[in-house]
Scaffold this motif. Structure first.
Motif, short mmCIF file in Angstrom:
data_model
loop_
_atom_site.label_atom_id
_atom_site.label_comp_id
_atom_site.label_asym_id
_atom_site.label_seq_id
_atom_site.Cartn_x
_atom_site.Cartn_y
_atom_site.Cartn_z
N ASN A 106 0.84 -1.19 0.00
CA ASN A 106 0.00 0.00 0.00
C ASN A 106 0.88 1.25 0.00
O ASN A 106 1.65 1.46 0.93
CB ASN A 106 -0.88 -0.03 1.25
CG ASN A 106 -1.91 1.07 1.26
OD1 ASN A 106 -1.77 2.07 0.56
ND2 ASN A 106 -2.94 0.91 2.05
N PRO A 107 0.77 2.10 -1.04
CA PRO A 107 1.70 3.21 -1.16
C PRO A 107 1.55 4.29 -0.09
O PRO A 107 2.46 5.10 0.09
CB PRO A 107 1.40 3.79 -2.55
CG PRO A 107 0.07 3.28 -2.91
CD PRO A 107 -0.11 1.99 -2.20
N VAL A 108 0.43 4.34 0.61
CA VAL A 108 0.26 5.42 1.58
C VAL A 108 0.43 4.96 3.03
O VAL A 108 0.13 5.70 3.96
CB VAL A 108 -1.11 6.13 1.42
CG1 VAL A 108 -1.24 6.74 0.04
CG2 VAL A 108 -2.26 5.21 1.71
N MET A 109 0.95 3.74 3.22
CA MET A 109 1.22 3.29 4.59
C MET A 109 2.71 2.99 4.71
O MET A 109 3.31 2.50 3.77
CB MET A 109 0.45 1.99 4.86
CG MET A 109 -0.89 2.16 5.49
SD MET A 109 -1.72 0.56 5.54
CE MET A 109 -1.31 0.03 7.19
N GLU A 117 0.30 -4.34 10.91
CA GLU A 117 -1.13 -4.56 10.72
C GLU A 117 -1.48 -6.04 10.80
O GLU A 117 -2.46 -6.42 11.44
CB GLU A 117 -1.57 -3.99 9.37
CG GLU A 117 -3.08 -4.02 9.21
CD GLU A 117 -3.54 -3.48 7.87
OE1 GLU A 117 -2.80 -3.61 6.88
OE2 GLU A 117 -4.66 -2.95 7.82
N TYR A 152 8.26 4.74 3.52
CA TYR A 152 7.16 4.33 2.65
C TYR A 152 7.67 3.43 1.52
O TYR A 152 8.84 3.50 1.17
CB TYR A 152 6.47 5.56 2.08
CG TYR A 152 5.65 6.29 3.11
CD1 TYR A 152 4.35 5.89 3.39
CD2 TYR A 152 6.19 7.34 3.84
CE1 TYR A 152 3.61 6.54 4.35
CE2 TYR A 152 5.45 8.00 4.81
CZ TYR A 152 4.15 7.59 5.06
OH TYR A 152 3.41 8.22 6.02
N HIS A 154 7.63 3.61 -1.61
CA HIS A 154 8.31 4.20 -2.77
C HIS A 154 9.78 4.51 -2.47
O HIS A 154 10.53 4.83 -3.38
CB HIS A 154 7.58 5.46 -3.24
CG HIS A 154 7.69 6.63 -2.30
ND1 HIS A 154 6.80 6.83 -1.28
CD2 HIS A 154 8.58 7.63 -2.22
CE1 HIS A 154 7.14 7.92 -0.62
NE2 HIS A 154 8.22 8.42 -1.16
N GLN B 226 -9.08 1.79 5.37
CA GLN B 226 -7.65 1.98 5.54
C GLN B 226 -6.89 1.84 4.22
O GLN B 226 -5.97 2.60 3.94
CB GLN B 226 -7.12 0.95 6.55
CG GLN B 226 -5.64 1.01 6.82
CD GLN B 226 -5.27 2.20 7.68
OE1 GLN B 226 -6.13 2.83 8.26
NE2 GLN B 226 -4.00 2.53 7.73
N ARG B 230 -8.09 5.54 1.55
CA ARG B 230 -6.93 6.43 1.69
C ARG B 230 -6.21 6.60 0.37
O ARG B 230 -5.67 7.66 0.08
CB ARG B 230 -5.96 5.86 2.73
CG ARG B 230 -6.31 6.32 4.13
CD ARG B 230 -5.18 6.12 5.10
NE ARG B 230 -4.01 6.92 4.78
CZ ARG B 230 -2.86 6.78 5.40
NH1 ARG B 230 -2.72 5.88 6.35
NH2 ARG B 230 -1.85 7.54 5.08
N ASN B 231 -6.20 5.56 -0.44
CA ASN B 231 -5.57 5.69 -1.75
C ASN B 231 -6.46 6.39 -2.75
O ASN B 231 -5.97 7.03 -3.68
CB ASN B 231 -5.18 4.31 -2.28
CG ASN B 231 -3.87 3.84 -1.70
OD1 ASN B 231 -2.82 4.34 -2.08
ND2 ASN B 231 -3.93 2.93 -0.76
N VAL B 304 -1.84 13.22 2.75
CA VAL B 304 -2.52 11.99 2.34
C VAL B 304 -1.56 11.08 1.58
O VAL B 304 -1.56 9.87 1.76
CB VAL B 304 -3.75 12.32 1.48
CG1 VAL B 304 -4.40 11.06 0.96
CG2 VAL B 304 -4.74 13.12 2.29
N PRO B 306 2.28 10.18 0.83
CA PRO B 306 3.68 10.40 1.19
C PRO B 306 4.58 10.61 -0.02
O PRO B 306 5.63 11.22 0.10
CB PRO B 306 4.05 9.12 1.93
CG PRO B 306 3.05 8.11 1.52
CD PRO B 306 1.79 8.88 1.24
N ARG B 307 4.16 10.12 -1.19
CA ARG B 307 5.01 10.29 -2.37
C ARG B 307 5.11 11.76 -2.75
O ARG B 307 6.13 12.24 -3.19
CB ARG B 307 4.42 9.48 -3.54
CG ARG B 307 4.67 8.01 -3.38
CD ARG B 307 3.78 7.22 -4.31
NE ARG B 307 2.37 7.37 -3.96
CZ ARG B 307 1.40 6.70 -4.53
NH1 ARG B 307 1.66 5.86 -5.49
NH2 ARG B 307 0.16 6.87 -4.15
#
Lengths: 325, 316
Positions: A106-109, A117, A152, A154, B226, B230-231, B304, B306-307
């Motif tokens: 998951n790119p945002v975790m 998790e 993250y 990336h 989650q 979020r994505n 929102v 991180p990239r």
């Protein structure tokens, strides 16, 4: 019987789309003992991933549907479990490594949170600090320094991402690990590292593994038993020794024939003639008949059974019908 | 990050110059003499001439524009043509009312739009999905001056539940008087947000990391919020930011329909009376508000995703 961990019986899965029904998997039967590794080999589109997802009951529905069959895990039929029981099983008892590490995180975790998790899901009583510590240990175990917990995906390379995926899969010491082409997306040196690591961790925890690949060399190094799958059907199934030393099915023969050899000075790679049949319009008889040099009229009209030879080596081909009886 | 914000704030200057330029010339070149409107039909030619001189209308257009911009640079929005009161005081007086209405409109849009979008995406092609999407189409298609009147007819005239116009004083009456204008204002945006949420969720729903999440054994609720939402949020935030612009435009209509004492109505009233400084003041404040909201949207992005945050860090 008691040491059989996974027993797949006659599992069939279809994908129903507007363009027709795709029979992705037809009557697959496989068994896996505790701590054992099974290699599932076949070309792209043969139904390998469908089988793996079927065991996890993660077939995307719609369009996918499990039409028949049973999957016994530790004596319990997975198909009969409720969704809640299934959730308790996934990640804890059976976990899965997906094909492409680039897209399976998951790119945002943060990577650490993604490992944590799975730990907190199956051990809800752990405090945040404890679960974080365990997740950090998992990171260290797959060779990533714990200080990168808060990074993250990336910020990681492909090989490192796959390590994170492996850490997620092994975080709860599962009994069964399904690795769906874990090294396909990685370059060759990283492939070897990753496979070695999976092997080491597997031996350490006595985890059984279903390794999906199209690389016969990888299977030879990592597996105890082998199943060859073609157009949604298992065509040959036996121990590593049996399959590699005594090739029975014409398709397996073709597969081994296409492995380039060092000793012969060939310029072209040998390939099996023809294409895999269109999965929305599978032939009635043997699926491989069109490409098989031994094919007879009977092969085109009738589907051969899985014939079991004396030593337990199984094959789906009429040529061994007499031998099996 | 700080550097980025400063840079974006500096971008406000060309935006304001562009907006004022266009609006100033449109207002001044359109027919109608402000002096005649102020003094009425009975005014003598001398009186009109005096008034024009007093308002500075006899200067060349470009000179007047430059004068206005110099004043603006000093924070001076000028005086109203009609009653010579400070434009700034009027605008600042009305600004919170419009901000409140717009915020409530956005809130309505989010509270209605996002859940509908999520449900539609999770149950794609189901009856529920079809009903929601037809509803969204209707919502997008209804102009809000009409839907506003419709709501007034139902809830104020027939049912008598809610006030049809004005802004209530005190918390209770204020909330009651906010409901109809907010719903009117937020309805179009809610439909947009619902459609955006649905398509954005559908894009995420088949991603590999969703399979990874399911394979971990987490519940569908966690997977949805989650991992999926979020994505999916980034395009939704963009849509909401842009909707805010529509909302300010919509506020003019909604405020007029509901007699809401906001910037939009102030602007409409003064366009009618050709009170150019007043209209300009409203436009400048609205343009600034819109630009700032977009900046806030861009900053929210980095929290929102991180990239995007790491891109800012590399120094842009």
């Amino acid at each position: 019987m008691s040491d059989i961990l996974l027993d797949i019986r006659d599992l069939s899965i279809i994908y129903a789309t507007d363009d027709g029904v795709t029979e992705a998997l037809n009557g697959a039967c496989l068994q896996l003992r505790k701590g054992e590794s099974l290699g599932l080999v076949g070309e792209t589109g043969a139904g390998k991933t469908t089988l793996a997802r079927g065991i996890m009951r993660l077939i995307p529905n719609p369009p996918g549907k499990i039409v028949s069959g049973q999957v016994f895990y530790d004596g319990r039929d997975i198909m009969e479990l409720s969704e809640k029981e299934m959730c308790a099983l996934r990640g804890r008892q059976i976990s899965m490594i997906f094909q492409d590490p680039m897209t399976s995180l998951n790119p945002v975790m943060t990577v650490g949170e993604q490992i944590r998790e799975v730990i907190i899901t199956h051990h809800p009583n752990l405090s945040k600090a404890e679960s974080r510590k365990q997740a950090e240990e998992m990171l260290e175990m797959v060779g990533i320094v714990a200080s990168r917990y808060d990074d993250y995906p990336h910020q990681f390379s492909g090989g490192m991402k796959q390590r994170v995926v492996i850490a997620i899969a092994l975080a709860c010491n599962p009994q069964l690990l399904i690795a769906d082409e874990p090294t396909t997306a990685l370059d060759v040196t990283i492939q070897a590292q990753v496979l070695e690591m999976i092997h080491g961790l597997k031996v350490k925890n006595n985890t059984a593994m279903l390794l999906i690949t199209h690389d016969l060399g990888v299977v030879a190094q990592n597996c105890d038993t082998v199943a060859i799958i073609y157009a949604g059907e298992i065509v040959e199934y036996g121990t590593l020794q049996q399959v590699y030393k005594n090739i029975l099915h014409p398709y397996t023969e073709g597969l081994f024939g296409s492995v380039p050899r060092l000793e012969t000075n060939s310029k072209r790679l040998a390939a099996i003639d023809g294409m895999m049949p269109d999965p929305t319009a599978l032939p009635k008889g043997c699926k491989f008949a069109e490409r098989c040099k031994y094919a007879t009229d009977r092969c085109r009209a009738e589907l051969p059974d899985m014939y079991e030879l004396e030593d337990g080596h199984k094959v789906r081909c009429f040529r061994y019908e007499k031998e099996a009886q | 990050m700080f550097k980025y914000i400063v840079k974006r704030l500096l971008m406000l200057i060309p935006v304001i110059i562009g907006v004022t330029f266009i609006v100033f010339f449109i207002l001044n070149l359109s027919p109608g003499d402000p002096a005649a409107i102020i003094l009425g039909d009975q005014a003598t030619a001398e009186a009109l001439e005096m008034k024009r001189e007093e308002l500075g209308l006899n200067d060349p257009l470009l000179v007047r524009y430059v004068d206005y911009m110099v004043g603006l640079a000093h924070g001076d929005l000028g005086l109203s043509y009609r009653n010579s009161i400070s434009v700034w005081d009027q605008v600042i007086d009305r600004l919170p009312n419009t901000a409140l209405l717009a915020a409530c409109g956005i809130l309505v849009a989010l509270v209605i739009g996002i859940p509908i979008g999520i449900i539609s995406a999770r149950k794609q092609y189901s009856l529920l999905d079809n009903i929601s999407m037809v509803g969204a189409l209707v919502g997008v298609s209804m102009p809000n001056f009409w839907s506003g009147l419709l709501l007034v007819m139902i809830f104020s005239v027939h049912l008598g539940w809610l006030p049809s116009q004005g802004m209530g004083s005190g918390f209770g009456p204020l909330v009651l008087s906010l409901i109809l204008p907010s719903v009117t204002l937020g309805m179009n945006s809610a439909a947009m947000v619902a459609r955006m949420t649905r398509s954005s969720m559908l894009e995420v729903i088949r991603q590999d990391y969703i399979s990874t999440a399911r394979a971990k054994g987490v519940s569908e609720r966690v997977v949805t919020f989650q991992h999926m939402l979020r994505n999916a949020l980034i395009p939704i935030i963009t849509a909401v930011g842009l909707q805010f612009g529509n909302l300010l435009g919509g506020a003019m209509l909604a405020e007029t329909v509901f007699s809401w004492p906001g910037l939009g109505r102030l602007m409409v009233e003064n366009i009618k009376s050709k009170d150019i400084p007043m209209v300009m003041g409203c436009v400048v404040v609205m343009a600034t508000m819109f630009t700032l909201v977009n900046l806030v949207v861009d900053i929210i992005y980095s929290f929102v995703d991180p990239r995007i945050k790491s891109q800012y860090k590399k120094g842009r």
